[in-house]
Design a protein around this motif. Structure first.
Motif, PDB file in Angstrom:
ATOM      1  N   TYR A 274       0.826  -1.208   0.000  1.00 24.07           N
ATOM      2  CA  TYR A 274       0.000   0.000   0.000  1.00 24.07           C
ATOM      3  C   TYR A 274       0.860   1.257   0.000  1.00 24.07           C
ATOM      4  O   TYR A 274       0.612   2.203  -0.749  1.00 24.07           O
ATOM      5  CB  TYR A 274      -0.924  -0.009   1.216  1.00 24.07           C
ATOM      6  N   THR A 289      -0.308  -2.642  -8.365  1.00 26.94           N
ATOM      7  CA  THR A 289      -0.680  -3.313  -7.115  1.00 26.94           C
ATOM      8  C   THR A 289      -0.758  -4.822  -7.321  1.00 26.94           C
ATOM      9  O   THR A 289      -0.241  -5.604  -6.509  1.00 26.94           O
ATOM     10  CB  THR A 289      -2.031  -2.795  -6.591  1.00 26.94           C
ATOM     11  N   ARG A 314      -7.636  -8.435  -3.384  1.00 30.32           N
ATOM     12  CA  ARG A 314      -7.724  -7.194  -4.169  1.00 30.32           C
ATOM     13  C   ARG A 314      -9.152  -6.962  -4.654  1.00 30.32           C
ATOM     14  O   ARG A 314      -9.630  -5.831  -4.697  1.00 30.32           O
ATOM     15  CB  ARG A 314      -6.768  -7.284  -5.349  1.00 30.32           C
TER      16      ARG A 314
END
Length: 339
Positions: A274, A289, A314
């Motif tokens: 993050y 990500t 996710r």
């Protein structure tokens, strides 16, 4: 028409980026095997993960309600929860999450809240969020560096960059709050310098925005100084909120019946992802990500479960919340038009 075109281009860019991310992640993997692995996920853990994600989002609304009520004496709790979903939606579809706060402010003002109080509340929530994130990142560097080095590999440099950018942003905001007059003069000087060397054109609107920016943080300083109890509560709530979303991969880990890695290790690894992507100018940090998740969680979830775990983790922490936010905003829009 110009604003509408800009919004449409943002949505198109978001969709294209999402498709590219899916293609990049899944092109070398057997979808049948991924689906088979996903079916092994315990349903109760899946529901727990979804509930955790919703609580994470709504906690921002609770903090807005708490601060707004302290400033103006009253605030509608349901509306404040809605503001958190509005912020998540527009942060998720705009680069570097720049669209969330302006839309929250628009909704808060439209609902009859004081513009100055709303601005101070959003500034305070944003500052504390960044401050807590930076402190957690620095704590990892000092007390969990071996874990970061073991799992991040080449992405450790990206973590350094993300930590540095977030720290620099917090430092700038604190400077604005501590030395408003100096900051105003510095920003105006930089603006005039860039105009003089013809980087951009002279703009009275830009000058007014600089003045408004500094004034907003001066108001936030006044609130922070005179409401230490409120600030402490929000700091603690923000820490709990961040830990909730960072623990999602651990819930998924347990949902697949896996063991051997502790919750703290998984929390630190997720937090490092993050921090690494938080300041990147990509809507929802899509693509990077997912790629980073595959690399850093490879040792924890093994090759068999790393992609399925990423789909669940996710998918719930971003795409699920994004669609819930769209539903909340759409439902309110229909209600607003009828009433």
């Amino acid at each position: 028409m110009k604003d509408r075109l800009k919004n449409q281009l943002s949505y198109l860019f978001f969709v294209v980026l999402a498709l590219f991310a899916f293609y990049t992640v899944f092109r070398d993997n057997d979808l049948g095997m991924i689906m088979a692995s996903l079916r092994r996920m315990n349903l109760w853990y899946l529901l727990l993960a979804a509930t955790t994600a919703l609580v994470f989002t709504m906690m921002e609304g609770v903090m807005i309600w708490y601060l707004l009520r302290g400033l103006q004496g009253k605030a509608d709790f349901i509306n404040c929860i809605r503001y958190s979903f509005v912020g998540f939606l527009y942060s998720g579809i705009t680069p570097s999450a720049t669209g969330g706060q302006p839309m929250q402010l628009y909704h808060m003002k439209r609902d009859g809240n004081s513009l100055s109080a709303s601005t101070v509340v959003l500034m305070t929530v944003a500052l504390i969020y960044k401050l807590v994130l930076v402190l957690m990142g620095l704590a990892m560097l000092f007390f969990g560096f071996s874990t970061l080095k073991s799992h991040l590999g080449n992405y450790l440099k990206l973590f350094y960059l993300g930590t540095f950018l977030n720290t620099a942003l917090v430092a700038v905001l604190l400077m604005v709050m501590a030395f408003p007059n100096f900051t105003r003069l510095l920003l105006l000087f930089v603006n005039q310098l860039l105009v003089k060397i013809k980087i951009w054109k002279k703009s009275e609107a830009r000058t007014a925005k600089i003045e408004q920016f500094v004034q907003s943080y001066q108001n936030a300083v006044s609130f922070l100084v005179h409401n230490k109890k409120h600030v402490l509560v929000v700091v603690i709530a923000t820490f709990v909120q961040r830990c909730l979303v960072f623990l999602l991969p651990y819930i998924v880990y347990c949902g697949f019946g896996m063991s051997g890695t502790g919750a703290l290790t998984i929390l630190m690894v997720q937090m490092s992802i993050y921090l690494a992507v938080d300041m990147l100018p990509l809507p929802g940090a899509q693509g990077i990500t997912e790629l980073m998740y595959r690399r850093v969680f490879q040792k924890i979830f093994t090759a068999e479960y790393v992609i399925p775990s990423m789909c669940v983790s996710r998918g719930i922490s971003f795409y699920f919340l994004l669609f819930v936010s769209i539903g909340v905003c759409a439902a309110h829009r229909i209600w607003f038009k009828r009433h």
